[in-house]
Design a protein around this motif. Structure first.
Motif, mmCIF file in Angstrom:
data_model
loop_
_atom_site.group_PDB
_atom_site.id
_atom_site.type_symbol
_atom_site.label_atom_id
_atom_site.label_comp_id
_atom_site.label_asym_id
_atom_site.label_seq_id
_atom_site.Cartn_x
_atom_site.Cartn_y
_atom_site.Cartn_z
ATOM 1 N N SER A 81 0.832 -1.202 0.000
ATOM 2 C CA SER A 81 0.000 0.000 0.000
ATOM 3 C C SER A 81 0.866 1.250 0.000
ATOM 4 C CB SER A 81 -0.927 -0.004 1.219
ATOM 5 O OG SER A 81 -1.701 1.179 1.273
ATOM 6 N N ASP A 82 1.971 1.187 0.742
ATOM 7 C CA ASP A 82 2.887 2.324 0.809
ATOM 8 C C ASP A 82 3.553 2.568 -0.545
ATOM 9 O OD1 ASP A 82 4.407 4.205 2.786
ATOM 10 O OD2 ASP A 82 5.976 3.267 1.589
ATOM 11 N N ILE A 83 3.925 1.488 -1.219
ATOM 12 C CA ILE A 83 4.530 1.623 -2.548
ATOM 13 C C ILE A 83 3.533 2.235 -3.521
ATOM 14 C CG2 ILE A 83 5.479 0.361 -4.523
ATOM 15 C CD1 ILE A 83 6.503 -1.728 -2.526
ATOM 16 N N PHE A 84 2.272 1.786 -3.401
ATOM 17 C CA PHE A 84 1.238 2.240 -4.326
ATOM 18 C C PHE A 84 0.842 3.697 -4.084
ATOM 19 C CE2 PHE A 84 -3.546 2.329 -5.047
ATOM 20 C CZ PHE A 84 -3.422 2.690 -6.380
ATOM 21 N N THR A 85 0.731 4.092 -2.830
ATOM 22 C CA THR A 85 0.224 5.431 -2.506
ATOM 23 C C THR A 85 1.324 6.422 -2.128
ATOM 24 O OG1 THR A 85 -0.088 4.845 -0.169
ATOM 25 C CG2 THR A 85 -1.945 4.471 -1.670
ATOM 26 N N GLY A 86 2.533 5.907 -1.872
ATOM 27 C CA GLY A 86 3.604 6.782 -1.414
ATOM 28 C C GLY A 86 4.235 7.601 -2.522
ATOM 29 N N GLU A 87 5.158 8.436 -2.134
ATOM 30 C CA GLU A 87 5.846 9.295 -3.089
ATOM 31 C C GLU A 87 6.825 8.503 -3.948
ATOM 32 O OE1 GLU A 87 7.716 12.443 -1.041
ATOM 33 O OE2 GLU A 87 5.856 13.294 -0.244
ATOM 34 N N ASN A 88 7.364 7.427 -3.380
ATOM 35 C CA ASN A 88 8.314 6.614 -4.134
ATOM 36 C C ASN A 88 7.582 5.626 -5.029
ATOM 37 O OD1 ASN A 88 10.571 7.780 -2.840
ATOM 38 N ND2 ASN A 88 10.210 6.468 -1.061
ATOM 39 N N SER A 89 8.053 5.444 -6.224
ATOM 40 C CA SER A 89 7.404 4.522 -7.163
ATOM 41 C C SER A 89 7.866 3.087 -6.976
ATOM 42 C CB SER A 89 7.680 4.960 -8.608
ATOM 43 O OG SER A 89 9.075 4.965 -8.868
ATOM 44 N N VAL A 90 8.900 2.912 -6.164
ATOM 45 C CA VAL A 90 9.395 1.562 -5.871
ATOM 46 C C VAL A 90 9.638 1.464 -4.373
ATOM 47 C CG1 VAL A 90 10.464 1.228 -8.116
ATOM 48 C CG2 VAL A 90 11.784 2.283 -6.275
ATOM 49 N N ALA A 91 9.900 0.236 -3.905
ATOM 50 C CA ALA A 91 10.141 0.030 -2.478
ATOM 51 C C ALA A 91 11.431 0.731 -2.054
ATOM 52 C CB ALA A 91 10.226 -1.465 -2.182
ATOM 53 N N ASP A 92 11.340 1.554 -1.013
ATOM 54 C CA ASP A 92 12.542 2.201 -0.501
ATOM 55 C C ASP A 92 13.267 1.244 0.431
ATOM 56 O OD1 ASP A 92 11.121 2.237 1.881
ATOM 57 O OD2 ASP A 92 10.590 4.352 1.731
ATOM 58 N N SER A 93 14.372 1.694 0.996
ATOM 59 C CA SER A 93 15.199 0.808 1.817
ATOM 60 C C SER A 93 14.436 0.313 3.042
ATOM 61 C CB SER A 93 16.473 1.531 2.250
ATOM 62 O OG SER A 93 16.169 2.718 2.972
ATOM 63 N N ARG A 94 13.563 1.153 3.605
ATOM 64 C CA ARG A 94 12.779 0.753 4.784
ATOM 65 C C ARG A 94 11.822 -0.379 4.432
ATOM 66 N NH1 ARG A 94 7.769 2.670 6.054
ATOM 67 N NH2 ARG A 94 6.979 2.240 8.158
ATOM 68 N N ILE A 95 11.106 -0.218 3.336
ATOM 69 C CA ILE A 95 10.161 -1.246 2.901
ATOM 70 C C ILE A 95 10.903 -2.518 2.507
ATOM 71 C CG2 ILE A 95 8.434 -1.869 1.174
ATOM 72 C CD1 ILE A 95 7.482 0.119 3.283
ATOM 73 N N GLN A 96 12.011 -2.356 1.809
ATOM 74 C CA GLN A 96 12.796 -3.526 1.424
ATOM 75 C C GLN A 96 13.271 -4.286 2.654
ATOM 76 O OE1 GLN A 96 15.936 -2.159 -1.131
ATOM 77 N NE2 GLN A 96 14.627 -1.991 -2.934
ATOM 78 N N GLY A 97 13.637 -3.531 3.696
ATOM 79 C CA GLY A 97 14.080 -4.166 4.930
ATOM 80 C C GLY A 97 12.983 -4.988 5.572
#
Length: 209
Positions: A81-97
């Protein structure tokens, strides 16, 4: 997911259920007070004591597995959901972690690697009908509880508690309230389990975390 898979999440869950180790200790204490030459406990009594240990191991494993299944599911759903609605178009380091700690296949997902998701990929998974949509995710979590517990009130309540604790664990890892999609999902999953509890005449007042 192997329903007998016990791991470190047991300590995180902080369940109040009696552990199999505690029951084994009680069994040893019970047997230590019996003179095997004079008292001669029946085979049935010993079998009953041993079966209690096996039953408790299964019970503990079930609650832990429910906790793990819910926690991992909500961490994934929140991340997508964060990837879809967030400012970043891909998973950032936090999400990847967060995603790197989860075995995707353990919750039934076999698609594109989640850490490689872009905004479009994530949208396809969280939209209505998607694998991680509110309805489909709630169904998987509730079915995980219902398929094992059946009409057993104790197991249903334990599973309900496990999935709610799993949700809270995901929020703890997330560091804040999970996205709205996950809030709606846990509400719907809880409703499904509560419906089953009502059908068997269980008291819902003591079925909360």
């Amino acid at each position: 997911m192997n329903i007998l898979n016990i791991n470190s999440a047991y300590a995180q869950a902080n369940y109040e259920f009696k552990s199999s180790k505690d029951i084994a200790s009680e069994l040893n204490e019970s047997l230590s007070g019996i003179n095997m030459l004079t008292d001669k406990p029946s085979n049935e009594k010993i079998k009953q004591m041993v079966s209690q240990i096996d039953a408790q191991q299964l019970f503990d494993s079930y609650t832990i597995s429910t906790f793990n299944f819910a926690s991992d599911t909500f961490k994934i759903q929140g991340s997508l959901s964060d990837i879809f609605t967030g400012e970043n178009s891909v998973a950032d380091s936090r999400i990847q972690g967060i995603l790197s700690t989860i075995d995707e296949k353990s919750i039934g997902y076999n698609g594109k690697a989640l850490y490689m998701m872009d905004s479009f990929d994530a949208s396809m998974l969280v939209k209505d009908g998607g694998f991680f949509s509110v309805e489909n995710t709630a169904d998987r979590i509730a079915d995980f509880v219902l398929s094992f517990a059946g009409d057993d009130e104790k197991l249903l309540k334990a599973g309900r508690e496990g999935m709610l604790r799993g949700f809270k664990d995901a929020e703890k890892i997330w560091g804040d309230a999970l996205p709205e999609i996950s809030q709606k999902t846990i509400e719907l999953a809880t409703q499904k389990v509560d419906k089953k509890l009502s059908q068997i005449g269980a008291n819902l007042m003591d079925a909360s975390v």
